[in-house]
Every structure is written in structure tokens, then in C-alpha cells.
Design a protein around this motif. Structure first.
Motif: not given
Length: 174
Positions: A14-28
Motif C-alpha cells: 500500500k502506498g500513497r497512490s493506491g493498494i496493490v494486490f497479487l491476483d491468481c486467475h482461474p487459468d493460473g
């Protein structure tokens, strides 16, 4: 542009401009997803200096511009630096109804930040100096030369925390 929703999501930072997530999609596929929600101090500074919050979070034209600029810069940086530097390529953007802000999806870079100098730096002692001298400064020059001078701050010019925009990866030898 609709983003494919992930089956799993982990907050990376999380920084001054936003929040970053790691996403794992159904296709890997693993992607990084940044939701442009600025923190209260950054929001206040933006209101004071520009009269509005950071545009990426609320302005569709701004997020589209960021998306296409990242796609162009991904190709330019590959041309300029070959395999020594790369931009995580944008793969989508959209409105996040839950956060009421725009978000962008990019390739995930499995890496780490350059080590800062401290008494136990050891073999990582020169990482930050190397990053600045051999990547950040040349990138600043290329951005100015190509007309992307509005982005020079992301490469360090005038930005004291720009090193956070760069991650180190292990080379082919491991």
C-alpha cells in the motif's frame, strides 16, 4: 475494459497512490492489480496543489492514458535496455465498484527491492547505487529524450522514493 476477476487475491503493498494486490486467475496467471485509492495525506496534498484528488482513481481518461502509456513504455524500455530493465505490461483496467475507484492490472514481477545501506548490507551493499546509476538515471534521460518527460519523477528525478518503482529479479543463472 472489463477485468477478469481472480479466484484468489493477496495484498502486496500500500502506498500513497493506491493498494496493490497479487491476483491468481482461474487459468493460473498471476497479475498485480493496483486500485488507485490515495491515502488521506496524499489526497490533501493533491487538493491543495491541484484542486482535485489523484486523477487515476476517478477519471476514466486518466486511467486509459496510464494504461496505454504503460503499454508503449513497455516496448520502448525493452528496446532501450534489452533485458536489463522492463516495465510490467498493463493487461487491463476497470472500475472497482467496491472501492469506488479505477484499478489497473499488470504483469506480476516476482522480485524484491534494492537493499538500502546498513551495517549488515554485505553482498547487497551496491544494489541501490547500481540501480540509480545504471537504470534510473539512464531511464530518466531516455524518458526526457522521447517526450515522456512527465514521467521522469517515477524514475527518480525529484522523487525521493522512486526506487520503490523498481524491483530486482534473479538472473537466468538463478
Amino acid at each position: 475494459m472489463d477485468l477478469e476477476r481472480s479466484i484468489e487475491s493477496v495484498q502486496l503493498g500500500k502506498g500513497r497512490s493506491g493498494i496493490v494486490f497479487l491476483d491468481c486467475h482461474p487459468d493460473g496467471r498471476q497479475v498485480a492489480r493496483k486500485i488507485f485509492i490515495d491515502d488521506p495525506l496524499a489526497r490533501a496534498a493533491n487538493y491543495f496543489f491541484s484542486g482535485a484528488p489523484a486523477a487515476y482513481g476517478w477519471n476514466e481518461s486518466a486511467i486509459k492514458s496510464a494504461y496505454y502509456r504503460r503499454k508503449i513504455l513497455s516496448d520502448l524500455v525493452e528496446y532501450w535496455f534489452w533485458d536489463r530493465l522492463r516495465v510490467a505490461e498493463a493487461s487491463g483496467f476497470g472500475w472497482n465498484e467496491g472501492q469506488r475507484a479505477y484499478e489497473m492490472e499488470t504483469g506480476f514481477i516476482d522480485g524484491r527491492y534494492a537493499s538500502l545501506h546498513h551495517p549488515f548490507s554485505g553482498p547487497n551493499e551496491k544494489e541501490l547505487g547500481d540501480l540509480v546509476a545504471n537504470k534510473m538515471n539512464p531511464l530518466q534521460d531516455k524518458l526526457i529524450e522521447s517526450g515522456f518527460d512527465g514521467l521522469v519523477w517515477q524514475a527518480g528525478k525529484g522523487n525521493p522514493v522512486a526506487a520503490n518503482n523498481f524491483m530486482l529479479q534473479k538472473g537466468p543463472s538463478g
